[in-house]
Design a protein around this motif. Structure first.
Motif, PDB file in Angstrom:
ATOM      1  N   LEU A 110       0.696  -2.279  -8.928  1.00 14.99           N
ATOM      2  CA  LEU A 110      -0.713  -2.662  -8.772  1.00 14.99           C
ATOM      3  C   LEU A 110      -0.867  -4.179  -8.741  1.00 14.99           C
ATOM      4  N   MET A 111      -0.039  -4.888  -9.510  1.00 17.57           N
ATOM      5  CA  MET A 111      -0.071  -6.354  -9.453  1.00 17.57           C
ATOM      6  C   MET A 111       0.351  -6.844  -8.071  1.00 17.57           C
ATOM      7  N   ILE A 112       1.408  -6.254  -7.531  1.00 18.25           N
ATOM      8  CA  ILE A 112       1.866  -6.639  -6.190  1.00 18.25           C
ATOM      9  C   ILE A 112       0.779  -6.356  -5.163  1.00 18.25           C
ATOM     10  N   LEU A 113       0.144  -5.183  -5.272  1.00 19.67           N
ATOM     11  CA  LEU A 113      -0.915  -4.842  -4.330  1.00 19.67           C
ATOM     12  C   LEU A 113      -2.061  -5.841  -4.411  1.00 19.67           C
ATOM     13  N   ALA A 114      -2.487  -6.184  -5.611  1.00 22.18           N
ATOM     14  CA  ALA A 114      -3.574  -7.156  -5.776  1.00 22.18           C
ATOM     15  C   ALA A 114      -3.162  -8.533  -5.262  1.00 22.18           C
ATOM     16  N   MET A 115      -1.906  -8.908  -5.521  1.00 18.10           N
ATOM     17  CA  MET A 115      -1.429 -10.231  -5.104  1.00 18.10           C
ATOM     18  C   MET A 115      -1.227 -10.330  -3.593  1.00 18.10           C
ATOM     19  N   VAL A 164       0.843  -1.202   0.000  1.00 16.09           N
ATOM     20  CA  VAL A 164       0.000   0.000   0.000  1.00 16.09           C
ATOM     21  C   VAL A 164       0.880   1.255   0.000  1.00 16.09           C
ATOM     22  N   ILE A 165       1.895   1.268   0.853  1.00 18.40           N
ATOM     23  CA  ILE A 165       2.802   2.419   0.918  1.00 18.40           C
ATOM     24  C   ILE A 165       3.500   2.622  -0.421  1.00 18.40           C
ATOM     25  N   GLN A 166       3.939   1.544  -1.047  1.00 20.34           N
ATOM     26  CA  GLN A 166       4.623   1.641  -2.328  1.00 20.34           C
ATOM     27  C   GLN A 166       3.746   2.271  -3.403  1.00 20.34           C
ATOM     28  N   VAL A 167       2.488   1.842  -3.475  1.00 19.57           N
ATOM     29  CA  VAL A 167       1.588   2.384  -4.497  1.00 19.57           C
ATOM     30  C   VAL A 167       1.299   3.858  -4.222  1.00 19.57           C
ATOM     31  N   LEU A 227       4.010   1.251 -12.389  1.00 16.30           N
ATOM     32  CA  LEU A 227       2.635   1.301 -11.908  1.00 16.30           C
ATOM     33  C   LEU A 227       1.943  -0.051 -12.074  1.00 16.30           C
ATOM     34  N   VAL A 228       2.085  -0.655 -13.237  1.00 16.69           N
ATOM     35  CA  VAL A 228       1.462  -1.962 -13.478  1.00 16.69           C
ATOM     36  C   VAL A 228       2.012  -2.992 -12.496  1.00 16.69           C
ATOM     37  N   ALA A 229       3.326  -3.023 -12.323  1.00 12.53           N
ATOM     38  CA  ALA A 229       3.929  -3.987 -11.393  1.00 12.53           C
ATOM     39  C   ALA A 229       3.478  -3.725  -9.959  1.00 12.53           C
TER      40      ALA A 229
END
Length: 133
Positions: free
Chosen positions: A95-100, A61-64, A91-93
């Motif tokens: 958001l993928m990390i956040l979703a994962m 969350v902090i990263q995004v 950004l894509v990576a």
């Protein structure tokens, strides 16, 4: 007149110094998010029980959030332009990390491949930040 001129010069530099200080603070928070994400992943991996812990989720969350703030065109040198391709990849990576990390956060165990993909994406985004100029 010289002291007044020096005072005006200092006041003219103040907004630039303030922007740079704020940007450095956001970069610092971004690095803390990276440390939480990677450190939480490594700590969880070493326990042998692959699950999403709070440090990983908080770091994502902090990263995004800090990444979006850093992508704003503030504090750029005159004539300097943003690298939109690099920002898009990050950004894509992110958001993928956040979703994962967000969706399986309550599971007792996540798939080994899923977990290692999170770690791999974290390392790839760090490499993009460092090596893509």
């Amino acid at each position: 007149m010289v002291p007044d001129q020096a005072r005006r010069t200092r006041l003219n530099r103040l907004p630039g110094v303030l922007v740079e200080t704020l940007r450095n603070l956001v970069v610092y928070l971004h690095l803390i998010g990276f440390a939480l994400l990677l450190g939480g992943s490594v700590a969880q991996y070493l326990t042998g029980k692959l699950r999403i812990n709070l440090a990983m989720l908080g770091g994502a969350v902090i990263q995004v959030l800090t990444g979006l703030i850093l992508a704003a065109p503030w504090g750029l040198e005159p004539g300097e332009k943003l690298n939109y391709a690099k920002l898009g990849v990050k950004l894509v990576a992110a958001l993928m990390i956040l979703a994962m990390t967000y969706f399986p956060r309550n599971r007792e165990k996540v798939n080994r491949g899923h977990f290692l993909a999170i770690v791999g994406l974290v390392l790839v985004t760090a490499a993009v930040a460092v090596f893509w100029t």
